[in-house]
Design a protein around this motif. Sequence first.
Motif, short mmCIF file in Angstrom:
data_model
loop_
_atom_site.label_atom_id
_atom_site.label_comp_id
_atom_site.label_asym_id
_atom_site.label_seq_id
_atom_site.Cartn_x
_atom_site.Cartn_y
_atom_site.Cartn_z
N SER A 81 1.30 3.91 -3.77
CA SER A 81 1.43 5.61 -3.50
C SER A 81 2.41 6.57 -4.25
N CYS A 97 -7.82 -0.11 -8.29
CA CYS A 97 -7.21 0.82 -8.49
C CYS A 97 -7.98 1.19 -10.08
N ARG A 103 0.94 -1.70 -0.23
CA ARG A 103 -0.52 0.00 -0.09
C ARG A 103 0.71 1.36 -0.33
N LYS A 104 1.91 0.75 0.69
CA LYS A 104 2.74 2.26 0.96
C LYS A 104 4.11 2.77 -0.50
#
Length: 153
Positions: free
Chosen positions: A119, A143, A115-116
């Motif tokens: 970004s 997404c 998840r990090k």
Amino acid sequence: MTYQSKHSFTNSIIFPIGVYFEKGIWYMPAVKNESFRLYRVDRVLSLQALDEVNSSIPSLKEWLKQKDERETIEVKLKFTEFGVRLSETDPHFNTVENNEWKEQVPLEKLSFLARKLFSFGAEVEVLAPKELQEMMIKEAKACLSLYKNKSEF
């Protein structure tokens, strides 16, 4: 203690070991149900002192010296030049050298790492392990599904 995790609020009886600052975040290691847990201080909503004492708990200095026994996997990342600049603002990636980051990561932290990394968009590529690459693909598909009816791909 009342604690806000990613998905819920929990009330627990813990025995704090101390508080320390690492990679931009304050942490509080503690004993809960006879096992060590690590809590982020910014997620502690309330804390109440009890009369109980657990004399078997190590000091913070002793705890920090203990070897991490969790199973780990080597993660290798390749950053673009812009990705390197972005990584400089993230304390988790303070060891990027020659556009690459390599570190042993506990297996249970891979989903957090995915998840990090997501970004960063296309500014980082997961070279290894395969499990993390698959997590990144799953995140990208999730997404994309948000926008599948919004425009032509």
